[in-house]
Design a protein around this motif. Structure first.
Motif, PDB file in Angstrom:
ATOM      1  N   THR A   1       0.844  -1.195   0.000  1.00  0.00           N
ATOM      2  CA  THR A   1       0.000   0.000   0.000  1.00  0.00           C
ATOM      3  C   THR A   1       0.877   1.241   0.000  1.00  0.00           C
TER       4      THR A   1
ATOM      5  N   ARG B   1      -2.313   5.342  -9.230  1.00  0.00           N
ATOM      6  CA  ARG B   1      -3.306   4.276  -9.072  1.00  0.00           C
ATOM      7  C   ARG B   1      -3.671   3.675 -10.429  1.00  0.00           C
TER       8      ARG B   1
ATOM      9  N   ARG C   1      -1.839  -1.030  -3.636  1.00  0.00           N
ATOM     10  CA  ARG C   1      -2.934  -0.073  -3.494  1.00  0.00           C
ATOM     11  C   ARG C   1      -2.358   1.344  -3.400  1.00  0.00           C
TER      12      ARG C   1
ATOM     13  N   HIS D   1      -6.634  -6.477   1.724  1.00  0.00           N
ATOM     14  CA  HIS D   1      -5.889  -5.862   0.635  1.00  0.00           C
ATOM     15  C   HIS D   1      -6.708  -5.648  -0.636  1.00  0.00           C
TER      16      HIS D   1
ATOM     17  N   ASN E   1      -9.625  -0.997  -1.501  1.00  0.00           N
ATOM     18  CA  ASN E   1      -8.797   0.192  -1.709  1.00  0.00           C
ATOM     19  C   ASN E   1      -9.615   1.439  -1.378  1.00  0.00           C
TER      20      ASN E   1
END
Length: 254
Positions: A133, A167, A176, A230, A233
Motif C-alpha cells: 500500500t 493508481r 494499493r 488488501h 482500496n
C-alpha cells in the motif's frame, strides 16, 4: 515475519503520530526524516512501548538521500508492505501578485517531487511483498483553492494528481494507492513553518475553533486505510473537523 512500514516526515506531527500508531498495529516502522535527534526520541518511545522501529536520516528533496533510504530498507528482514508519503508543508500566505517564488519552489519540491522520489525508489521493494500500500498524505487544499494559498494549493493539487495517476498506472499490480486529505489539523509545527516561526500568526489559524483535528486523528485514518483487507482500496479519504464545512467555511466561537 513482521511487515515493514515506511513513514516520511516522521520527526513530528502527523508523521510521528502515524509511526506510533503503525507500531501499535504490529508494523516494524522505518522512521524517515531529516532531524535525526527527534527520530531517536521517537524510536525510544516506540520501543519502550514494545514496538519495533528503525531510524533513517532522509531528506525527500535529495535524490541521494532517498536512494539511501531505499538501500537501508532493503536490509530489513520483513516484507515492505506500506509506504506513507507524509513529508510536506506550506510556506507563506502571500497572494499571487506578491508571491515568493522560492516558497513555491520549496513547496513543490517537498510535497510533489518528494512523493515522487520516495515512491519511485521504493516501488520495486513494495511490489516484491505481493500486497503493498502506498499512502499519499495530501490535503483538502488539493481539492480547492483559497486566497493566499496559491503555492500550497498548486502543490497539493499536483500531489493529488500524482496519487490518482499512480493508481491508474499500477492497476493490475499488487499495490494499493490511498490518498488522505486532511482539513484543519493543529500540530506543533505546520502553521509555524508556514509563517516563518511567527507564533501569533500561527495561533490565529486555529483561534475560536473548539476542536480542530490533531495528528492522532489523521494517524487513525491512515492506519484504518492501511489495515483493510488488501482487496479493499480506499481511493481517497477526506477528513475535516466538525467545525470546518469547507476550506473557507469554519465555525469559530468567541
Amino acid at each position: 515475519m513482521t511487515p515493514v512500514a515506511i513513514v516520511t516526515g516522521a520527526s513530528s506531527g502527523i508523521g510521528a503520530a502515524t509511526a506510533r500508531r503503525l507500531a501499535a498495529e504490529g508494523f516494524h516502522v522505518v522512521l524517515a526524516a531529516r532531524r535525526t535527534d527527534r527520530l531517536e526520541t521517537l524510536l525510544a518511545e516506540i520501543t519502550t512501548a514494545g514496538g519495533r522501529a528503525t531510524t533513517v536520516a532522509c531528506d525527500v528533496t535529495s535524490d541521494k538521500s532517498v536512494a539511501g533510504l531505499a538501500e537501508a530498507v532493503g536490509d530489513l528482514p520483513g516484507p515492505v508492505t506500506l509506504l506513507v508519503n507524509n513529508a510536506g508543508g506550506a510556506r507563506g500566505l502571500d497572494q499571487i501578485e506578491d508571491a515568493d517564488v522560492g516558497d513555491w519552489q520549496w513547496m513543490y519540491d517537498v510535497n510533489v517531487l518528494g512523493t515522487l522520489r520516495v515512491t519511485k525508489a521504493l516501488l520495486p521493494t513494495l511490489e516484491r511483498s505481493g500486497a503493498a500500500t502506498v499512502v499519499v498524505v495530501s490535503s483538502t487544499a488539493g481539492l480547492g483553492v483559497y486566497e493566499g494559498g496559491g503555492g500550497y494549493t498548486a502543490a497539493k493539487h499536483a500531489q493529488t494528481a500524482l496519487a490518482g495517476t499512480l493508481r491508474l498506472e499500477l492497476n493490475g499490480r499488487p499495490i494499493r494507492v490511498v490518498e488522505i486529505d486532511p482539513g484543519m489539523v493543529r500540530t506543533d509545527e505546520f502553521a509555524l513553518v508556514r509563517f516563518d516561526g511567527d507564533a501569533e500568526r500561527a495561533a490565529a489559524v486555529y483561534a475560536g475553533v473548539a476542536e480542530p483535528l490533531v495528528a492522532d486523528d489523521v494517524a487513525d485514518c491512515i492506519a484504518w486505510c492501511a489495515t483493510r483487507p488488501h482487496h479493499v482500496n480506499i481511493d481517497r479519504l477526506v477528513v475535516r473537523p466538525l467545525a470546518q464545512a469547507a476550506q473557507h467555511k469554519v465555525h469559530r466561537v468567541s
